[in-house]
Motif scaffolding. Structure first.
Motif, PDB file in Angstrom:
ATOM      1  N   PRO A 103      -0.681  16.142  10.400  1.00 35.04           N
ATOM      2  CA  PRO A 103      -0.910  17.599  10.334  1.00 35.04           C
ATOM      3  C   PRO A 103       0.358  18.304   9.437  1.00 35.04           C
ATOM      4  N   LEU A 104      -0.103  19.232   8.625  1.00 38.08           N
ATOM      5  CA  LEU A 104       0.886  20.024   7.745  1.00 38.08           C
ATOM      6  C   LEU A 104       0.836  21.388   8.229  1.00 38.08           C
ATOM      7  N   VAL A 105       2.110  21.981   8.257  1.00 38.16           N
ATOM      8  CA  VAL A 105       2.124  23.308   8.518  1.00 38.16           C
ATOM      9  C   VAL A 105       3.249  24.174   7.655  1.00 38.16           C
ATOM     10  N   GLN A 106       2.696  25.305   7.048  1.00 38.38           N
ATOM     11  CA  GLN A 106       3.799  25.962   6.269  1.00 38.38           C
ATOM     12  C   GLN A 106       4.261  27.067   7.211  1.00 38.38           C
ATOM     13  N   ALA A 107       5.767  26.847   7.303  1.00 34.90           N
ATOM     14  CA  ALA A 107       6.554  27.637   8.353  1.00 34.90           C
ATOM     15  C   ALA A 107       7.916  27.717   7.885  1.00 34.90           C
ATOM     16  N   ASP A 108       8.419  28.755   8.611  1.00 31.91           N
ATOM     17  CA  ASP A 108       9.909  29.127   8.526  1.00 31.91           C
ATOM     18  C   ASP A 108      10.559  28.235   9.357  1.00 31.91           C
ATOM     19  N   ALA A 109      11.633  27.475   9.323  1.00 33.32           N
ATOM     20  CA  ALA A 109      12.307  27.049  10.377  1.00 33.32           C
ATOM     21  C   ALA A 109      13.017  27.991  11.230  1.00 33.32           C
ATOM     22  N   PRO A 113       6.123  28.003  14.497  1.00 32.89           N
ATOM     23  CA  PRO A 113       4.816  28.674  15.211  1.00 32.89           C
ATOM     24  C   PRO A 113       4.375  27.610  16.152  1.00 32.89           C
ATOM     25  N   PHE A 114       5.233  27.026  17.043  1.00 27.71           N
ATOM     26  CA  PHE A 114       4.932  26.259  18.214  1.00 27.71           C
ATOM     27  C   PHE A 114       5.543  26.814  19.741  1.00 27.71           C
ATOM     28  N   MET A 139      18.953  25.988  15.025  1.00 27.71           N
ATOM     29  CA  MET A 139      19.281  25.123  16.257  1.00 27.71           C
ATOM     30  C   MET A 139      18.494  25.767  17.367  1.00 27.71           C
ATOM     31  N   ARG A 140      18.570  27.167  17.493  1.00 25.16           N
ATOM     32  CA  ARG A 140      17.958  27.469  18.713  1.00 25.16           C
ATOM     33  C   ARG A 140      16.334  27.285  18.764  1.00 25.16           C
ATOM     34  N   GLU A 141      15.852  27.412  17.432  1.00 24.44           N
ATOM     35  CA  GLU A 141      14.387  27.219  17.635  1.00 24.44           C
ATOM     36  C   GLU A 141      14.139  25.657  17.814  1.00 24.44           C
ATOM     37  N   ALA A 142      14.940  24.678  17.341  1.00 24.89           N
ATOM     38  CA  ALA A 142      14.710  23.204  17.527  1.00 24.89           C
ATOM     39  C   ALA A 142      14.953  23.042  19.238  1.00 24.89           C
ATOM     40  N   HIS A 143      15.872  23.743  19.757  1.00 27.80           N
ATOM     41  CA  HIS A 143      16.146  23.630  20.993  1.00 27.80           C
ATOM     42  C   HIS A 143      15.048  24.192  21.908  1.00 27.80           C
ATOM     43  N   ARG A 144      14.167  25.228  21.376  1.00 30.65           N
ATOM     44  CA  ARG A 144      13.194  26.043  22.256  1.00 30.65           C
ATOM     45  C   ARG A 144      11.843  25.417  22.276  1.00 30.65           C
ATOM     46  N   VAL A 145      11.725  24.313  20.900  1.00 38.29           N
ATOM     47  CA  VAL A 145      10.264  23.798  21.128  1.00 38.29           C
ATOM     48  C   VAL A 145      10.529  22.218  21.550  1.00 38.29           C
TER      49      VAL A 145
END
Length: 257
Positions: A103-109, A113-114, A139-145
């Motif tokens: 699955p491919l998602v166009q998203a800002d890092a 959108p997860f 980094m915070r987004e990686a931690h969140r998801v």
């Protein structure tokens, strides 16, 4: 350089450069392979992500998504995201050639959108992190998801490379810039609109970003230039690679409590 200017420049650059980038580097990266860096370190050999079988993995800044397709072949439930529609177009073509689709998602890092605690692993090989003005937010987004106990691994140009010119030859062996000058590298068009932006942070900056986001740093890998590797990739070359590192790979864990 504001986050919006940096984001706009990156999207435009990678949309426009996608074809040329894949023409130059596609063979080296492969259609379904996980190559961490120009030194040629592969996840199949490094095992920085651990056993991915049955794991839900998100690759951010995926480019043509060759890493995600490799993860899929290893039994992972892989998802790939990128800011650039041009690069995702090549991800679709790579899926057709390899017969491996993710699955491919166009998203800002910086705004994934997860939902929270969705993935076991988040990773990127030279994607997103070097091009985002607010990399602490990545980094915070990686931690969140990530789920508790999840792993976050990313590779970037080694920060000490910013001391030198982007010259694979002897001109690139002389220190000319301050390591502590954190101004972004910016290219502009004739109207002084930024068209390419790359950010510089020191090793200490990156570690502080990780710790502030809630991660525990497990490893910092500085791949050595391997014997027999003769290819030059931009400013990466056998000459420079045998003297000082060109890549830094950070491996971190989200604590379970």
């Amino acid at each position: 350089m504001s986050p919006s200017e940096s984001r706009r420049a990156s999207r435009g650059w990678w949309d426009a450069d996608a074809d040329a980038y894949q023409a130059e580097h596609g063979r080296f990266l492969g259609d379904a392979d996980f190559v961490w860096c120009p030194e040629g370190l592969r996840e199949a050999d490094a095992h920085l992500l651990g056993d991915v079988t049955g794991k839900r993995v998100l690759e951010i800044g995926c480019g043509a998504a060759s890493c995600s397709r490799w993860l899929r072949t290893q039994g992972a439930e892989a998802y790939a995201s990128d800011l650039s529609a041009g690069m995702l177009r090549h991800a679709t073509q790579g899926a057709t050639r390899s017969g491996v689709a993710v699955p491919l998602v166009q998203a800002d890092a910086t705004a994934l959108p997860f939902a929270a605690e969705t993935f076991d692993i988040v990773c990127t090989a030279f994607g997103a992190v070097p091009f985002v003005a607010d990399s602490a937010r990545v980094m915070r987004e990686a931690h969140r998801v990530l789920r508790p106990g999840g792993r976050w691994a990313f590779s970037i140009t080694h920060p000490m490379r910013w001391v030198f010119l982007d010259d694979p030859g002897e001109g690139g062996l002389v220190a000319v810039h301050s390591y502590f000058d954190r101004r972004a590298y910016v290219e502009e068009d004739d109207h002084h609109v930024p068209t390419y932006v790359e950010q510089h942070r020191t090793l200490g900056d990156r570690i502080r970003e990780l710790v502030a986001a809630g991660f525990v740093l497990d490893d910092l890998v500085e791949p050595e230039w391997p014997d027999g590797h003769t290819e030059t990739w931009g400013q990466w070359s056998p000459l420079r690679g045998r003297i000082f590192p060109g890549t830094a790979i950070f491996v971190a864990t989200k604590p379970r409590n």
